[in-house]
Design a protein around this motif. Structure first.
Motif, PDB file in Angstrom:
ATOM      1  N   PHE A   1     -16.865 -12.085   4.774  1.00 36.37           N
ATOM      2  CA  PHE A   1     -16.863 -13.587   4.575  1.00 36.37           C
ATOM      3  C   PHE A   1     -16.284 -13.937   6.052  1.00 36.37           C
ATOM      4  O   PHE A   1     -15.017 -13.741   6.133  1.00 36.37           O
TER       5      PHE A   1
ATOM      6  N   ILE B   1     -13.564 -11.654   6.978  1.00 38.87           N
ATOM      7  CA  ILE B   1     -12.969 -11.013   6.042  1.00 38.87           C
ATOM      8  C   ILE B   1     -14.145  -9.924   5.607  1.00 38.87           C
ATOM      9  O   ILE B   1     -15.174 -10.304   5.426  1.00 38.87           O
TER      10      ILE B   1
ATOM     11  N   ALA C   1     -14.815  -7.960   2.922  1.00 38.37           N
ATOM     12  CA  ALA C   1     -14.566  -7.774   1.556  1.00 38.37           C
ATOM     13  C   ALA C   1     -15.013  -6.416   1.000  1.00 38.37           C
ATOM     14  O   ALA C   1     -14.532  -5.847   0.117  1.00 38.37           O
TER      15      ALA C   1
ATOM     16  N   PRO D   1      -6.872  -1.559  -5.961  1.00 34.81           N
ATOM     17  CA  PRO D   1      -5.823  -2.729  -6.085  1.00 34.81           C
ATOM     18  C   PRO D   1      -6.615  -4.161  -6.027  1.00 34.81           C
ATOM     19  O   PRO D   1      -7.852  -4.129  -5.503  1.00 34.81           O
ATOM     20  N   ASN D   2      -5.718  -5.158  -6.250  1.00 36.73           N
ATOM     21  CA  ASN D   2      -6.358  -6.434  -6.048  1.00 36.73           C
ATOM     22  C   ASN D   2      -7.023  -6.775  -4.731  1.00 36.73           C
ATOM     23  O   ASN D   2      -6.292  -6.093  -3.640  1.00 36.73           O
ATOM     24  N   GLY D   3      -8.177  -7.205  -4.318  1.00 36.95           N
ATOM     25  CA  GLY D   3      -8.688  -7.647  -3.341  1.00 36.95           C
ATOM     26  C   GLY D   3      -9.416  -6.333  -2.711  1.00 36.95           C
ATOM     27  O   GLY D   3      -9.956  -6.742  -1.539  1.00 36.95           O
ATOM     28  N   ALA D   4      -9.543  -5.364  -3.513  1.00 36.14           N
ATOM     29  CA  ALA D   4     -10.125  -4.222  -2.942  1.00 36.14           C
ATOM     30  C   ALA D   4     -11.763  -4.300  -2.727  1.00 36.14           C
ATOM     31  O   ALA D   4     -12.277  -3.556  -2.034  1.00 36.14           O
ATOM     32  N   GLY D   5     -12.290  -5.259  -3.171  1.00 40.75           N
ATOM     33  CA  GLY D   5     -13.784  -5.602  -2.972  1.00 40.75           C
ATOM     34  C   GLY D   5     -14.449  -5.307  -4.300  1.00 40.75           C
ATOM     35  O   GLY D   5     -15.798  -5.431  -4.137  1.00 40.75           O
ATOM     36  N   LYS D   6     -13.875  -4.902  -5.550  1.00 44.88           N
ATOM     37  CA  LYS D   6     -14.649  -4.570  -6.635  1.00 44.88           C
ATOM     38  C   LYS D   6     -15.663  -5.648  -7.199  1.00 44.88           C
ATOM     39  O   LYS D   6     -16.864  -5.345  -7.012  1.00 44.88           O
ATOM     40  N   THR D   7     -15.227  -6.818  -7.298  1.00 46.60           N
ATOM     41  CA  THR D   7     -16.050  -8.007  -7.893  1.00 46.60           C
ATOM     42  C   THR D   7     -17.045  -8.318  -6.924  1.00 46.60           C
ATOM     43  O   THR D   7     -18.029  -8.503  -7.000  1.00 46.60           O
ATOM     44  N   THR D   8     -16.637  -8.374  -5.589  1.00 45.07           N
ATOM     45  CA  THR D   8     -17.690  -8.501  -4.469  1.00 45.07           C
ATOM     46  C   THR D   8     -18.890  -7.577  -4.554  1.00 45.07           C
ATOM     47  O   THR D   8     -19.892  -8.002  -4.102  1.00 45.07           O
TER      48      THR D   8
ATOM     49  N   GLN E   1     -15.885 -11.489 -13.961  1.00 44.37           N
ATOM     50  CA  GLN E   1     -14.458 -11.402 -14.184  1.00 44.37           C
ATOM     51  C   GLN E   1     -13.856 -12.671 -14.959  1.00 44.37           C
ATOM     52  O   GLN E   1     -13.120 -12.583 -15.803  1.00 44.37           O
TER      53      GLN E   1
ATOM     54  N   GLU F   1     -13.779  -6.191 -15.531  1.00 46.14           N
ATOM     55  CA  GLU F   1     -12.609  -6.270 -16.412  1.00 46.14           C
ATOM     56  C   GLU F   1     -12.824  -6.875 -17.834  1.00 46.14           C
ATOM     57  O   GLU F   1     -12.215  -7.830 -18.081  1.00 46.14           O
TER      58      GLU F   1
ATOM     59  N   HIS G   1      -8.370  -2.783 -14.442  1.00 47.47           N
ATOM     60  CA  HIS G   1      -6.985  -2.288 -13.741  1.00 47.47           C
ATOM     61  C   HIS G   1      -6.203  -1.539 -15.024  1.00 47.47           C
ATOM     62  O   HIS G   1      -5.197  -0.819 -14.675  1.00 47.47           O
TER      63      HIS G   1
HETATM   64  N1  LIG Z   1     -16.303 -16.063  -1.591  1.00 46.62           N
HETATM   65  C1  LIG Z   1     -15.223 -15.595  -0.608  1.00 46.62           C
HETATM   66  N2  LIG Z   1     -14.940 -15.951   0.738  1.00 46.62           N
HETATM   67  C2  LIG Z   1     -13.841 -15.785   1.246  1.00 46.62           C
HETATM   68  N3  LIG Z   1     -13.292 -14.425   1.023  1.00 46.62           N
HETATM   69  C3  LIG Z   1     -13.677 -13.888  -0.412  1.00 46.62           C
HETATM   70  C4  LIG Z   1     -14.582 -14.548  -1.157  1.00 46.62           C
HETATM   71  N4  LIG Z   1     -14.766 -13.856  -2.149  1.00 46.62           N
HETATM   72  C5  LIG Z   1     -13.954 -12.758  -2.328  1.00 46.62           C
HETATM   73  N5  LIG Z   1     -13.194 -12.837  -0.844  1.00 46.62           N
HETATM   74  C6  LIG Z   1     -12.237 -11.981  -0.302  1.00 46.62           C
HETATM   75  O1  LIG Z   1     -12.717 -10.564  -0.379  1.00 46.62           O
HETATM   76  C7  LIG Z   1     -11.825  -9.601  -0.742  1.00 46.62           C
HETATM   77  C8  LIG Z   1     -12.059  -8.989  -1.925  1.00 46.62           C
HETATM   78  O2  LIG Z   1     -12.313  -9.818  -3.191  1.00 46.62           O
HETATM   79  P1  LIG Z   1     -12.685  -9.433  -4.637  1.00 46.62           P
HETATM   80  O3  LIG Z   1     -12.545 -10.417  -5.492  1.00 46.62           O
HETATM   81  O4  LIG Z   1     -14.175  -8.498  -4.493  1.00 46.62           O
HETATM   82  O5  LIG Z   1     -11.657  -8.080  -5.043  1.00 46.62           O
HETATM   83  P2  LIG Z   1     -11.371  -7.254  -6.462  1.00 46.62           P
HETATM   84  O6  LIG Z   1     -11.249  -5.897  -6.038  1.00 46.62           O
HETATM   85  O7  LIG Z   1     -12.377  -7.640  -7.166  1.00 46.62           O
HETATM   86  O8  LIG Z   1      -9.754  -7.772  -6.774  1.00 46.62           O
HETATM   87  P3  LIG Z   1      -9.340  -7.933  -8.237  1.00 46.62           P
HETATM   88  O9  LIG Z   1      -8.831  -6.755  -8.597  1.00 46.62           O
HETATM   89  O10 LIG Z   1      -8.251  -8.971  -7.854  1.00 46.62           O
HETATM   90  O11 LIG Z   1     -10.245  -8.770  -9.157  1.00 46.62           O
HETATM   91  C9  LIG Z   1     -10.433 -10.397  -0.834  1.00 46.62           C
HETATM   92  O12 LIG Z   1     -10.013 -10.396   0.208  1.00 46.62           O
HETATM   93  C10 LIG Z   1     -10.989 -11.908  -1.363  1.00 46.62           C
HETATM   94  O13 LIG Z   1     -10.167 -12.786  -1.075  1.00 46.62           O
END
Ligand SMILES: Nc1ncnc2c1ncn2[C@@H]1O[C@H](COP(=O)(O)OP(=O)(O)OP(=O)(O)O)[C@@H](O)[C@H]1O
Ligand SMILES: [Mg+2]
Length: 247
Positions: free
Chosen positions: A11, A14, A16, A35-42, A83, A167, A199
């Motif tokens: 992004f 970033i 992700a 951890p949070n923000g690791a990129g799992k949901t992405t 999520q 989750e 988590h």
């Molecule tokens: N649409 C978007 N635009 C910009 N940055 C994004 C977008 N979606 C996710 N990110 C960034 O990408 C990174 C990964 O986010 P993601 O949601 O995939 O993490 P996660 O591992 O699922 O975290 P969590 O455990 O908190 O759900 C984070 O830094 C997030 O801020």
């Protein structure tokens, strides 16, 4: 069954997901943790094609699927939950379960909103999950936990071979958590392949056969629960997260 190869999602600046590679074996429960923000949901978004990957490949049963539209991926047997629970306004649970599972693309527009067949199937799934009593409740009146079960029901409507759960037990009470664990086990016993993000480490350690650990968009470790529990890189990544949360 599922191969993720060099997957990237950027992004702007970033990264992700940043060169993520892992496999999910057929019939396994594989966990994706980090951890949070690791990129799992992405990563889930890219695999289910809710988002287009920047680079990389996703293969399902030997077929490359990263260029397909989301409903085509669902038709090939891969479904995911979100999520954040989605629910369509002014609709009952039954209607939500049926409508969220429409995967025929434009052809669905030509069909009745709900066929008797679909209603029977949805009721069967609600029964499997022990929630037939809420079938005619308005979706917006549900408790958070009931919504999680409704999401699971909607997911099963498409007869998936592999499910991606983001989750599924996040924020639910301990009793419901055990119930959800039971449902996932039962589905897996019936042959369903599962990729799960959670988590709750206790749940992950008990449920999964294999764990993939992500941090900062990359896979930093992979292995059986016993190995992962001892992995210094994993401990470090999580400890970092805990300290950040505290700050
Ligand atoms: N649409 C978007 N635009 C910009 N940055 C994004 C977008 N979606 C996710 N990110 C960034 O990408 C990174 C990964 O986010 P993601 O949601 O995939 O993490 P996660 O591992 O699922 O975290 P969590 O455990 O908190 O759900 C984070 O830094 C997030 O801020
Ligand atoms: Mg997430």
């Amino acid at each position: 069954m599922l191969k993720v190869n060099g997957l990237c999602k950027y992004f702007g600046g970033i990264k992700a997901v940043d060169g993520c590679t892992f496999n999910v074996d057929r019939g396994s429960i594989t966990a994706l943790i980090g951890p949070n923000g690791a990129g799992k949901t992405t990563a889930f978004n890219c695999i289910s094609r809710t988002a287009a990957p920047t680079k990389g490949e996703v293969w399902l049963d030997g077929e490359r699927i990263d260029h397909l539209r989301p409903h085509k991926i669902t038709q090939r047997g891969l479904s995911r939950t979100f999520q954040i629970s989605r629910n369509l306004a002014d609709m009952t649970v039954l209607e939500n379960v049926i409508c969220q599972s429409k995967i025929g693309g434009w052809r669905d527009l030509m069909k009745p909103a709900m066929s008797t067949q679909e209603i029977d199937k949805a009721m069967g799934i609600l029964d499997f999950l022990g929630i037939t009593r809420i079938a005619y409740e308005d979706g917006s009146n549900l408790s958070y936990g009931q919504k999680k079960l409704m999401d699971l029901a909607a997911l099963l409507m498409s007869d998936p071979k592999i499910i991606l759960l983001d989750e599924p037990a996040g924020g639910v009470n301990p009793t419901l958590l055990e119930e959800i664990v039971g449902h996932i086990r039962k589905l897996n016993d019936q042959g369903m392949t599962v990729l799960i993000v959670e988590h709750n480490m206790d749940l992950i350690m008990r449920l999964s056969h294999r764990i993939v650990v992500m941090a900062q968009g990359k896979v930093i470790a992979e292995g059986e629960p016993a190995e992962i529990r001892e992995d210094p890189l994993v401990l470090d990544a999580y400890l970092g997260g805990v300290l950040e949360d505290a700050a």
